[in-house]
Design a protein around this motif. Structure first.
Motif, PDB file in Angstrom:
ATOM      1  N   GLN A 192       0.814  -1.213   0.000  1.00 50.62           N
ATOM      2  CA  GLN A 192       0.000   0.000   0.000  1.00 50.62           C
ATOM      3  C   GLN A 192       0.846   1.262   0.000  1.00 50.62           C
ATOM      4  OE1 GLN A 192      -2.440  -0.790   3.466  1.00 50.62           O
ATOM      5  NE2 GLN A 192      -4.230  -1.177   2.197  1.00 50.62           N
ATOM      6  N   LEU A 193       1.990   1.206   0.658  1.00 55.22           N
ATOM      7  CA  LEU A 193       2.822   2.391   0.806  1.00 55.22           C
ATOM      8  C   LEU A 193       3.791   2.591  -0.359  1.00 55.22           C
ATOM      9  CD1 LEU A 193       3.660   2.208   4.625  1.00 55.22           C
ATOM     10  CD2 LEU A 193       1.830   3.472   3.487  1.00 55.22           C
ATOM     11  N   GLN A 194       3.890   1.634  -1.257  1.00 53.76           N
ATOM     12  CA  GLN A 194       4.823   1.747  -2.374  1.00 53.76           C
ATOM     13  C   GLN A 194       4.234   2.628  -3.469  1.00 53.76           C
ATOM     14  OE1 GLN A 194       7.312  -1.641  -3.662  1.00 53.76           O
ATOM     15  NE2 GLN A 194       6.245  -1.499  -5.617  1.00 53.76           N
ATOM     16  N   ILE A 195       4.976   3.651  -3.850  1.00 54.12           N
ATOM     17  CA  ILE A 195       4.514   4.568  -4.900  1.00 54.12           C
ATOM     18  C   ILE A 195       4.608   3.908  -6.274  1.00 54.12           C
ATOM     19  CG2 ILE A 195       4.867   6.836  -5.972  1.00 54.12           C
ATOM     20  CD1 ILE A 195       3.902   6.932  -3.062  1.00 54.12           C
ATOM     21  N   GLU A 196       5.710   3.179  -6.517  1.00 49.97           N
ATOM     22  CA  GLU A 196       5.929   2.556  -7.817  1.00 49.97           C
ATOM     23  C   GLU A 196       4.891   1.448  -8.075  1.00 49.97           C
ATOM     24  OE1 GLU A 196       9.734   4.198  -6.212  1.00 49.97           O
ATOM     25  OE2 GLU A 196       8.180   2.864  -5.445  1.00 49.97           O
ATOM     26  N   ARG A 197       4.744   1.099  -9.335  1.00 47.61           N
ATOM     27  CA  ARG A 197       3.794   0.068  -9.746  1.00 47.61           C
ATOM     28  C   ARG A 197       4.085  -1.260  -9.048  1.00 47.61           C
ATOM     29  NH1 ARG A 197       0.973  -0.787 -14.655  1.00 47.61           N
ATOM     30  NH2 ARG A 197       2.058   1.002 -15.543  1.00 47.61           N
ATOM     31  N   VAL A 198       3.029  -1.921  -8.610  1.00 47.86           N
ATOM     32  CA  VAL A 198       3.150  -3.270  -8.047  1.00 47.86           C
ATOM     33  C   VAL A 198       2.678  -4.241  -9.123  1.00 47.86           C
ATOM     34  CG1 VAL A 198       2.393  -4.854  -6.238  1.00 47.86           C
ATOM     35  CG2 VAL A 198       2.742  -2.438  -5.699  1.00 47.86           C
ATOM     36  N   SER A 199       3.641  -4.821  -9.868  1.00 42.13           N
ATOM     37  CA  SER A 199       3.297  -5.694 -10.979  1.00 42.13           C
ATOM     38  C   SER A 199       4.449  -6.642 -11.258  1.00 42.13           C
ATOM     39  CB  SER A 199       2.982  -4.862 -12.233  1.00 42.13           C
ATOM     40  OG  SER A 199       2.852  -5.691 -13.365  1.00 42.13           O
ATOM     41  N   LEU A 220      -8.316  14.403   0.365  1.00 39.32           N
ATOM     42  CA  LEU A 220      -8.578  14.759  -1.033  1.00 39.32           C
ATOM     43  C   LEU A 220      -7.288  14.860  -1.831  1.00 39.32           C
ATOM     44  CD1 LEU A 220     -10.660  15.491  -3.162  1.00 39.32           C
ATOM     45  CD2 LEU A 220     -10.478  17.883  -2.433  1.00 39.32           C
ATOM     46  N   ASP A 221      -6.257  15.487  -1.243  1.00 38.42           N
ATOM     47  CA  ASP A 221      -4.967  15.609  -1.923  1.00 38.42           C
ATOM     48  C   ASP A 221      -4.350  14.241  -2.163  1.00 38.42           C
ATOM     49  OD1 ASP A 221      -2.633  17.122  -2.919  1.00 38.42           O
ATOM     50  OD2 ASP A 221      -1.636  16.379  -1.113  1.00 38.42           O
ATOM     51  N   ALA A 235      -4.292   9.277  -8.068  1.00 36.71           N
ATOM     52  CA  ALA A 235      -4.952   9.145  -9.371  1.00 36.71           C
ATOM     53  C   ALA A 235      -4.068   9.682 -10.494  1.00 36.71           C
ATOM     54  CB  ALA A 235      -6.288   9.893  -9.353  1.00 36.71           C
ATOM     55  N   LYS A 236      -3.393  10.818 -10.259  1.00 35.21           N
ATOM     56  CA  LYS A 236      -2.550  11.418 -11.278  1.00 35.21           C
ATOM     57  C   LYS A 236      -1.294  10.604 -11.542  1.00 35.21           C
ATOM     58  CE  LYS A 236      -3.818  16.320 -10.835  1.00 35.21           C
ATOM     59  NZ  LYS A 236      -3.321  17.678 -10.431  1.00 35.21           N
ATOM     60  N   GLU A 237      -0.623  10.168 -10.480  1.00 28.24           N
ATOM     61  CA  GLU A 237       0.688   9.537 -10.618  1.00 28.24           C
ATOM     62  C   GLU A 237       0.622   8.023 -10.805  1.00 28.24           C
ATOM     63  OE1 GLU A 237       3.172  10.600  -7.370  1.00 28.24           O
ATOM     64  OE2 GLU A 237       2.898  12.759  -7.620  1.00 28.24           O
ATOM     65  N   GLU A 238      -0.372   7.389 -10.215  1.00 29.09           N
ATOM     66  CA  GLU A 238      -0.392   5.930 -10.206  1.00 29.09           C
ATOM     67  C   GLU A 238      -1.591   5.338 -10.926  1.00 29.09           C
ATOM     68  OE1 GLU A 238       0.521   4.560  -6.079  1.00 29.09           O
ATOM     69  OE2 GLU A 238       0.820   6.707  -5.684  1.00 29.09           O
ATOM     70  N   GLY A 239      -2.530   6.207 -11.324  1.00 32.37           N
ATOM     71  CA  GLY A 239      -3.707   5.734 -12.034  1.00 32.37           C
ATOM     72  C   GLY A 239      -4.712   5.060 -11.116  1.00 32.37           C
TER      73      GLY A 239
END
Length: 328
Positions: A44-51, A265-266, A272-276
């Motif tokens: 949950q805390l990882q900014i980068e894609r989890v794939s 909200l932020d 949504a902007k950075e990770e979709g």
């Protein structure tokens, strides 16, 4: 059956009994599901894609993350934050189930609604969970901080974490993420109790002699309830975790990118902007697995301990009657 049952042959639960059974269920369940909780929080805390197809961050799959954590931090890392998490589970289980039993009994006594209907369980379950959340939020924040930190540790123990957070960030830091938590916990817990009620009536045989149960059907029905409720409300759990580690960015740097959010909200907009849209569901797989195991075991152990207390009281009553008859 969970909740006040006017048709039960034995006496209604007192709040102390419900709290004791709820805390015991929370304690046993927490010890079993802690590794899944640590995995979920790391995702949950990882900014980068989890794939696993396009790995970008430190963790990209359940088994890969498990191996990575074990090799870098040791087996005990899967129980990081276990003490505040255990305190959280004991406290949350006690408040939630005591409140739920109280609310369903109040509905039966003060309204025309049947206390055993699924709709009543949805509302009472949501309100009970909100009460428990407000009481236990500081412990949840501490649990998240401990599970999120790597090596070397920022907080050496629970006392050090509490004093450091209080001095550097103030008392309100213990309630970070409370807004998304309350927003999510009402439908999440409500759906848990609602779905558990429906599943028990559909698939489980009715309890005999007013006994609570605590058998395989409770485990299966609870697991199904956990999966459905978690899948529907999952993004709010992710928002909560991101907000709870605000001000903790230094300890997260070695895991990859870090972000600072100004509020709920932020947080939603940045993700949504950075990770979709997929960013809202990072860690969903271990979270669903954890929800199935934890909810199933919670209801199983809750009914098990209620049944044990019922049998204990019945045994004492029988022994007392037998002794009275012998004395006569």
């Amino acid at each position: 059956m969970v909740g006040y049952d006017p048709g039960a042959q034995d006496a209604a639960l007192c709040p102390e009994e419900a709290a004791l059974a709820g805390s015991a269920a929370g304690m046993v369940t927490r010890a079993l599901i802690s590794p899944l909780d640590v995995l979920k929080i790391r995702f949950q805390l990882q900014i980068e894609r989890v794939s696993s197809q396009r790995p970008e961050g430190k963790y990209w799959g359940i088994f890969q993350a498990s191996r990575c954590i074990h090799s870098e931090e040791g087996l005990s890392a899967f129980w990081k934050g276990h003490i505040p998490a255990q305190l959280l589970s004991i406290c949350f289980g006690a408040v939630q189930f005591a409140s739920f039993e109280f609310l369903t009994e109040m509905v039966h006594n003060m309204t025309p609604y049947d206390s055993q209907t699924a709709g009543v369980h949805f509302v009472c379950g949501g309100l009970a969970a909100c009460s428990a959340t407000v009481v236990c939020q500081p412990l949840d924040t501490l649990r998240t901080r401990f599970a999120a930190q790597g090596e070397p540790k920022v907080y050496s123990n629970l006392r050090h974490a509490v004093s450091t957070m209080y001095r550097s960030e103030g008392v309100l830091t213990f309630y970070r993420g409370l807004a998304p938590t309350l927003t999510a916990v009402f439908p999440y817990a409500g759906l848990q109790f609602f779905t558990y009620n429906v599943f028990k009536k559909l698939f489980a045989p009715p309890p005999t002699a007013g006994k609570s149960g605590g058998n395989l059907s409770s485990l299966v029905c609870g697991s199904g309830a956990g999966i459905i409720s978690k899948a529907i409300t999952y993004p709010f759990d992710l928002f909560k975790k991101r907000l709870q580690v605000g001000g903790f960015e230094a300890a997260r740097a070695r895991f990859g990118q870090v972000r600072n959010y100004r509020g709920l909200l932020d947080c939603m907009v940045q993700i949504a902007k950075e990770e979709g849209v997929r960013g809202f569901f990072k860690g969903l797989s271990p979270s669903l697995l954890k929800a199935a195991v934890s909810t199933g075991f919670t209801f199983f152990w809750y009914e098990f301990f209620l049944n044990a207390m019922h049998n204990f009281k019945e045994g004492r009553r029988t022994n007392s009657l037998t002794k009275d008859l012998e004395e006569r």
